[in-house]
Design a protein around this motif. Structure first.
Motif, PDB file in Angstrom:
ATOM      1  N   ALA A 223       0.834  -1.208   0.000  1.00 62.63           N
ATOM      2  CA  ALA A 223       0.000   0.000   0.000  1.00 62.63           C
ATOM      3  C   ALA A 223       0.864   1.251   0.000  1.00 62.63           C
ATOM      4  O   ALA A 223       0.476   2.283  -0.546  1.00 62.63           O
ATOM      5  N   GLY A 224       2.052   1.166   0.609  1.00 59.41           N
ATOM      6  CA  GLY A 224       2.952   2.317   0.666  1.00 59.41           C
ATOM      7  C   GLY A 224       3.966   2.339  -0.468  1.00 59.41           C
ATOM      8  O   GLY A 224       4.816   3.222  -0.503  1.00 59.41           O
ATOM      9  N   GLN A 225       3.903   1.368  -1.353  1.00 62.68           N
ATOM     10  CA  GLN A 225       4.858   1.244  -2.466  1.00 62.68           C
ATOM     11  C   GLN A 225       6.296   1.324  -1.958  1.00 62.68           C
ATOM     12  O   GLN A 225       7.138   2.030  -2.519  1.00 62.68           O
ATOM     13  N   LEU A 226       6.561   0.577  -0.905  1.00 60.28           N
ATOM     14  CA  LEU A 226       7.886   0.588  -0.270  1.00 60.28           C
ATOM     15  C   LEU A 226       8.679  -0.599  -0.823  1.00 60.28           C
ATOM     16  O   LEU A 226       8.874  -1.607  -0.151  1.00 60.28           O
ATOM     17  N   SER A 227       9.126  -0.472  -2.051  1.00 58.40           N
ATOM     18  CA  SER A 227       9.598  -1.646  -2.776  1.00 58.40           C
ATOM     19  C   SER A 227      11.111  -1.745  -2.950  1.00 58.40           C
ATOM     20  O   SER A 227      11.595  -2.750  -3.447  1.00 58.40           O
ATOM     21  N   SER A 228      11.872  -0.729  -2.560  1.00 59.08           N
ATOM     22  CA  SER A 228      13.329  -0.878  -2.689  1.00 59.08           C
ATOM     23  C   SER A 228      13.812  -1.865  -1.629  1.00 59.08           C
ATOM     24  O   SER A 228      13.100  -2.168  -0.665  1.00 59.08           O
ATOM     25  N   GLN A 229      15.030  -2.346  -1.796  1.00 58.49           N
ATOM     26  CA  GLN A 229      15.567  -3.295  -0.810  1.00 58.49           C
ATOM     27  C   GLN A 229      15.577  -2.657   0.586  1.00 58.49           C
ATOM     28  O   GLN A 229      15.175  -3.284   1.567  1.00 58.49           O
ATOM     29  N   ASP A 230      16.022  -1.404   0.664  1.00 56.04           N
ATOM     30  CA  ASP A 230      16.060  -0.724   1.971  1.00 56.04           C
ATOM     31  C   ASP A 230      14.651  -0.531   2.533  1.00 56.04           C
ATOM     32  O   ASP A 230      14.413  -0.707   3.726  1.00 56.04           O
ATOM     33  N   ASP A 231      13.724  -0.175   1.644  1.00 57.77           N
ATOM     34  CA  ASP A 231      12.343   0.044   2.110  1.00 57.77           C
ATOM     35  C   ASP A 231      11.732  -1.254   2.639  1.00 57.77           C
ATOM     36  O   ASP A 231      11.029  -1.263   3.648  1.00 57.77           O
ATOM     37  N   MET A 232      11.988  -2.359   1.934  1.00 56.15           N
ATOM     38  CA  MET A 232      11.411  -3.635   2.372  1.00 56.15           C
ATOM     39  C   MET A 232      12.003  -4.075   3.712  1.00 56.15           C
ATOM     40  O   MET A 232      11.282  -4.549   4.601  1.00 56.15           O
TER      41      MET A 232
END
Ligand code: FE2
Length: 427
Positions: free
Chosen positions: A333-342
């Motif tokens: 839902a937050g489009q937190l898709s980078s490696q760091d974000d995940m």
């Protein structure tokens, strides 16, 4: 001699091949190649050893009550509140204890080690309060249970709610709750925030309010909550839960609001499963997601934890006490898709929520409580991807729940005979 030695674990911070030694309920060694003897040794085989999942927002007085006395047909927040009002009159203290204890069994099996539960104080018998105080005592060896005195029907809207809040705190509830967007007017909502924050300040308590849980772009209670936090010197002790209206707010206004939240050291707890399910119900298309501005809050320096909110209750029919489901939905839902974000999303259901709850001795380092999970995943991102199987749940240096690793036997010509779902990660 260690009571328990876990060999060859990966840690959420990226370290690999780590051994963890535990003595008398504490972690006493975290290093590579421990050779000392232990009463019990586990080979983690490069799976992830992570501190317990932390659920910073839940409703344990309502959990597992689905269908009682009827289903939520519209699926909306407001029908959920109405349905809960019907159930409240029918349920006994014993009913609540029984359901909550069953939920704690489930949560434990899924690796949850701490829960902050809001408890409705808007019944004059305070059945939920009595029940959850009992449950807090019963589970104290394996779940840190924090209880929020929560005036579900509005501390001003319900005639006895303020008095009941005080009674609940006197009985031993930990935290002051609130629901300003459910008061009769925006002004009454603001007054409720002021009243409840003053109560918390008088008693030296933390505050955790359901705040702006709507799609109304003009809802302003997080602003009032931040202001009152500063005025009363409550910095670091206050949470705005949900904050869904922030999704819909004017961008200029948010550019002023987020620095105020940062300045006030107010923490944020979105509840991704529930927010994505309940918000945007008045929209046609395009339909808003209704999750607060997670990335923007985080990047500005706000501590953000993800909560589960509901499992099989008047508001949400699904759920299985899996904080990795919560992280998975928050990530999408937050489009937190980078490696760091995940990797950050994994922290949102572990370290960040532990910080918000003020848990002591949390983490995998020497001196911390010997509380951790071994998950069938090689790192925290894979744990979210797979909603990883729980292999061992360890509390105070003792294995309190365990499962055999998942492994599927294949019968396909020319293919391997055995298949490990956690075998694809390269990161
Ligand atoms: Fe909630």
């Amino acid at each position: 001699m260690f009571d328990l030695l876990v060999k060859n674990a990966n840690l959420p911070d990226g370290r690999t091949g780590i051994d963890i030694g535990c003595e008398k309920g504490k972690i006493t060694a975290v290093e590579v190649g421990i050779t000392a003897v232990a009463k019990e040794t586990i080979d983690a085989t490069s799976w992830l050893a992570a501190p317990p999942f932390v659920d910073p927002h839940f409703h344990m007085d309502a959990t597992l009550s689905i269908g009682n006395p009827r289903m939520n047909v519209s699926g909306t927040l407001l029908e959920g509140i109405a349905l809960w009002g019907e159930l409240k009159k029918l349920q006994s203290i014993e009913d609540i204890v029984e359901r909550a204890m069953s939920y704690c069994d489930l949560a434990t099996s899924m690796g949850i080690g701490a829960i902050r539960s809001h408890v409705d104080i808007c019944d004059n018998e305070l059945k939920g309060v009595q029940a959850l105080l009992d449950v807090r005592e019963q589970v104290k060896d394996y779940i840190d249970l924090q209880l929020v005195a929560f005036p579900q029907d509005g501390v001003l809207r319900d005639q006895t709610a303020f008095e009941n809040t005080i009674r609940a705190l006197d009985m031993g509830m930990d935290i002051v709750g609130g629901i300003p967007h459910f008061e009769r007017t925006m002004q009454q909502g603001a007054e409720s925030v002021k009243l409840l924050c003053e109560l918390a300040a008088e008693r030296g308590l933390m505050v955790d309010m359901h705040c702006d849980e709507s799609d109304d772009p003009l809802s302003r209670h997080i602003e009032t909550l931040s202001y009152e936090t500063q005025r009363l010197g409550l910095q670091g002790r206050v949470v705005g839960s949900h904050l869904t209206s922030m999704h819909s707010m004017d961008n200029y206004y948010v550019s002023k609001l987020i620095p105020l939240i940062v300045e006030s050291e107010v923490h944020a707890i979105p509840n991704p499963l529930i927010n994505i399910m309940l918000q945007g119900r008045h929209d046609n298309y395009p339909k808003r997601r209704g999750q607060t501005r997670v990335r923007e809050l985080r990047d500005a320096g706000v501590t953000v934890g993800f909560g589960s909110d509901c499992v099989m209750d008047p508001w949400y029919s699904l759920g299985r006490a899996d904080m990795l489901d919560v992280a998975f939905m928050g990530l999408h839902a937050g489009q937190l898709s980078s490696q760091d974000d995940m990797a950050w999303c994994f922290q949102a259901v572990t370290e960040s929520s532990a910080k918000i709850m003020g848990l002591e001795g949390y983490g995998i380092s020497v001196g911390c409580n010997a509380n951790f999970n071994i998950l069938q995943a090689q790192n925290s991102i894979e744990a979210i991807r797979l909603r990883a199987h729980r292999i061992n749940i360890i509390r105070k240096g003792r294995i309190i729940a365990s499962n055999p690793a998942i492994s599927t036997n294949l019968s396909l010509a020319g293919r391997p005979k055995n298949f490990d779902p956690a075998g694809f990660t390269t990161a």
